[in-house]
Write an enzyme that holds these catalytic residues in place. Structure first.
Site, PDB file in Angstrom:
ATOM      1  N   LYS A  19      59.556  60.587  95.476  1.00  0.00           N
ATOM      2  CA  LYS A  19      60.169  61.480  94.682  1.00  0.00           C
ATOM      3  C   LYS A  19      59.598  62.918  95.695  1.00  0.00           C
ATOM      4  O   LYS A  19      60.374  64.376  96.178  1.00  0.00           O
ATOM      5  CB  LYS A  19      60.531  61.684  93.909  1.00  0.00           C
ATOM      6  CG  LYS A  19      61.940  60.211  93.630  1.00  0.00           C
ATOM      7  CD  LYS A  19      62.411  60.200  92.077  1.00  0.00           C
ATOM      8  CE  LYS A  19      63.025  58.355  91.984  1.00  0.00           C
ATOM      9  NZ  LYS A  19      63.503  57.642  91.549  1.00  0.00           N
ATOM     10  N   ASP A  58      69.801  62.608  88.331  1.00  0.00           N
ATOM     11  CA  ASP A  58      70.050  61.442  88.756  1.00  0.00           C
ATOM     12  C   ASP A  58      71.524  60.891  88.558  1.00  0.00           C
ATOM     13  O   ASP A  58      71.890  59.712  88.631  1.00  0.00           O
ATOM     14  CB  ASP A  58      69.663  60.526  87.671  1.00  0.00           C
ATOM     15  CG  ASP A  58      68.380  59.891  88.384  1.00  0.00           C
ATOM     16  OD1 ASP A  58      67.924  59.803  89.280  1.00  0.00           O
ATOM     17  OD2 ASP A  58      67.394  59.343  87.733  1.00  0.00           O
ATOM     18  N   GLN A  98      61.961  58.191  85.153  1.00  0.00           N
ATOM     19  CA  GLN A  98      62.180  57.147  86.073  1.00  0.00           C
ATOM     20  C   GLN A  98      62.583  56.055  85.220  1.00  0.00           C
ATOM     21  O   GLN A  98      61.532  56.167  83.951  1.00  0.00           O
ATOM     22  CB  GLN A  98      60.754  56.909  86.840  1.00  0.00           C
ATOM     23  CG  GLN A  98      60.659  55.952  88.187  1.00  0.00           C
ATOM     24  CD  GLN A  98      61.356  56.006  88.840  1.00  0.00           C
ATOM     25  OE1 GLN A  98      61.850  56.961  89.714  1.00  0.00           O
ATOM     26  NE2 GLN A  98      61.793  54.611  89.246  1.00  0.00           N
TER      27      GLN A  98
END
Ligand code: GUN
Length: 287
Positions: A53, A120, A97
């Site tokens: 990422k 997200d 995460q």
């Protein structure tokens, strides 16, 4: 019939070039889109994901910071970090995460992210906005799958879409996106009886289970579009999806490979969401 391949790498390359252009245009107006990636603990798969990422941000001209903390980090400490990132004007998107170490409540951590920075799309506000069709960030994997359908000219309206998997990250939001696109949607899961009966009716079949070969050729309608979200390892340790690619390829009309299918698209949509978050600050509208 041998299916055509939906090339997630090629599509990602094209979309990331657009992101890079738009990021440069924003930077020229004084806003460099910024993503903060927070990793707690040392889960090996998570370390690879976050590295990819951050690398993708660098390649498209986005600013990124990677914050790594030991698994011993307490929840108040993590919440304080998220709050600081919420208040940081150089950061437009925040990604914590998952999975988090078990002593940290993922839902409380995600709810502490400002919805305006929830790239997200996991916040309750984002999930609710998706449910009722209001603007908000959509989870990256399902929105990447929608982009793949669009790229091959597959219009979901009136089609029967069957999704295997009901996770909050993929299965449920995928169902909502397809429903908003006017597909007739079936969600199958571990308690579904006669999975093949459902999958054989699918014009669009999305496999998001995390189990190798859960979809075999006999479960697929001729000409169907098959999207494989799975990320598994075969006996040789090679990356593979949920779909028996070699078998299903002979039946489907279109199929995504693993690797090189949905995976790169997930990161691409994260970049798109981060760019959108930055763009919204410029427009002054926090939708
Ligand atoms: N873990 C596995 N996939 C994801 C993702 O898309 N976002 C976050 N934050 N964690 C993940």
């Amino acid at each position: 019939m041998t299916a055509q391949i939906i090339d997630g790498l090629a599509l990602s390359r094209q979309l990331r070039a657009e992101v890079a252009q738009r990021a440069a245009a924003l930077a020229a107006r004084g806003v460099r889109p910024g993503l903060a990636v927070v990793l707690v603990g040392d889960d090996p798969a998570s370390q690879i994901y976050v590295r990819n990422k951050v690398k993708a941000c660098a390649e498209t001209g986005l600013h990124s910071v990677l914050e790594r903390y030991p698994a011993s980090m307490t929840e108040p400490e993590l919440l304080a970090r998220v709050r600081a990132l919420n208040d940081d004007p150089a950061i437009h998107g925040i990604l914590v995460q998952l999975p988090l170490p078990s002593h940290l409540a993922a839902h409380r951590v995600i709810e502490s992210i400002s919805p305006a920075k929830d790239v997200d799309g996991f916040h309750l506000a984002s999930a609710g906005a998706l449910m009722i069709g209001q603007p908000g960030f959509r989870p990256c994997t399902p929105s990447g799958c929608m982009k793949m359908l669009e790229s091959i000219g597959c219009e979901p309206r009136g089609k029967h879409a069957v999704i295997i998997g009901r996770s909050n990250i993929v299965g449920k939001p995928m169902a909502m996106l397809l429903l908003h696109a006017s597909a007739t949607v079936t969600i199958c899961h571990s308690a579904t009886r006669d999975l093949a009966h459902h999958t054989r009716q699918a014009d669009i079949l999305v496999a998001a289970v995390g189990r190798r070969n859960i979809v075999s050729a006999g479960m697929v309608k001729s000409g169907a579009v098959v999207i494989d979200v799975g990320m598994n390892r075969d006996d040789q340790g090679k990356l593979c999806g949920d779909v028996d690619f070699a078998g299903v390829r002979e039946v489907a009309g279109w199929i995504t490979p693993v690797p090189g299918g949905v995976g790169p698209m997930t990161i691409t949509m994260l970049l798109v969401n981060t760019l959108e978050a930055a763009q919204r600050t410029l427009a002054g509208s926090h939708r």
